[in-house]
Design an enzyme around this catalytic site. Structure first.
Site, short mmCIF file in Angstrom:
data_model
loop_
_atom_site.label_atom_id
_atom_site.label_comp_id
_atom_site.label_asym_id
_atom_site.label_seq_id
_atom_site.Cartn_x
_atom_site.Cartn_y
_atom_site.Cartn_z
N GLY A 211 0.82 -1.21 0.00
CA GLY A 211 0.00 0.00 0.00
C GLY A 211 0.85 1.25 0.00
CG ASP A 212 3.44 2.04 3.27
OD1 ASP A 212 2.34 2.54 3.53
OD2 ASP A 212 4.13 1.46 4.12
#
Length: 259
Positions: A211-212
């Site tokens: 996600g990052d």
């Protein structure tokens, strides 16, 4: 820190952060700089923090004292007062906050730069995210489950996701990125256009940081002035490449998914 690493990979930008790979990023030297400057220390697992501090020369009997000093609220206020962020910069606020700092620390960071031309990106959950919408952040990134939770739902179909992502824009967000794990992502843009894309096929190895990485790819796309379609494609490529890697993806791996 994952966002910074991937952005650096994509743009070769000079980003002043504490890296977590000693052999690649001269961790000891970077820690020593931060200890000397007393500017910033990323809150990490206490055991790991102790190990890093020992490697930088802090004596055993002083570990607790130094550790507490580095994660104290004063450290964060010192950072606020440094005023190093300037016009044209991008401020990325990501993840949960430690209990040792005020709950509104994200709001304080944004208020501090309110008079500057700085794009703010927020990757956080529920109240931490909702409370910054009044500052009109440039980009926010809930996943589909977090989006549902924000509005008291257990799950969302596509129509509902579109509606509630739009609500976040009505509440102040300029651009909204909604990640959907294996189903890809949707980008709801400032000009009220919606772009969606699935994920490329690959063997998932470790989804930590995916996600990052997606957020980092989106930011890199904006920095590179790509079209919205290309921005979303790059973001999903970064997330997919990291999910299919042991650690954060390198540029060559990202490129394979992008193509």
């Amino acid at each position: 820190m994952n966002e910074f690493k991937v952005i650096e990979v994509m743009n070769r930008a000079r980003i002043e952060v504490l890296k977590d790979k000693k052999e690649d990023y001269s961790l000891n030297q970077k820690i020593q700089e931060y200890l000397k400057d007393e500017t910033l220390f990323f809150r990490i697992n206490k055991e790991k923090a102790y190990k890093i501090l020992k490697e930088t020369g802090v004596k055993e009997e002083r570990l607790q004292i130094v550790y507490e000093k580095l994660i104290s609220p004063k450290t964060f206020y010192d950072l606020l007062n440094k005023g190093k962020i300037k016009d044209g910069d991008m401020l990325i606020l990501a993840g949960a906050i430690p209990k040792s700092v005020p709950e509104d620390i994200y709001e304080q960071f944004i208020e501090r730069i309110s008079g500057k031309n700085v794009n703010v990106v927020v990757d956080a959950t529920k109240e931490l995210l909702l409370n910054v919408l009044k500052y009109r952040p440039f980009l926010i990134k809930p996943n589909n489950h977090e989006l549902a939770e924000m509005f008291g739902k257990t799950s969302l179909d596509e129509e509902q996701m579109n509606y509630y992502a739009g609500k976040l824009q009505d509440m102040g967000a300029k651009n909204v990125l909604v990640s959907m794990a294996g189903d890809g992502a949707g980008l709801f843009t400032e000009n009220k256009k919606v772009y969606k894309i699935g994920v490329a096929k690959g063997q998932v190895v470790n989804s930590v940081g995916a996600g990052d990485s997606m957020v980092a790819g989106i930011i890199a796309g904006f920095i590179q002035d790509k079209t919205y379609e290309e921005i979303l494609k790059l973001g999903v490529a970064c997330g997919s490449a990291t999910a299919c890697s042991k650690f954060l993806a390198e540029k060559s791996e990202i490129q394979k998914f992008y193509e």
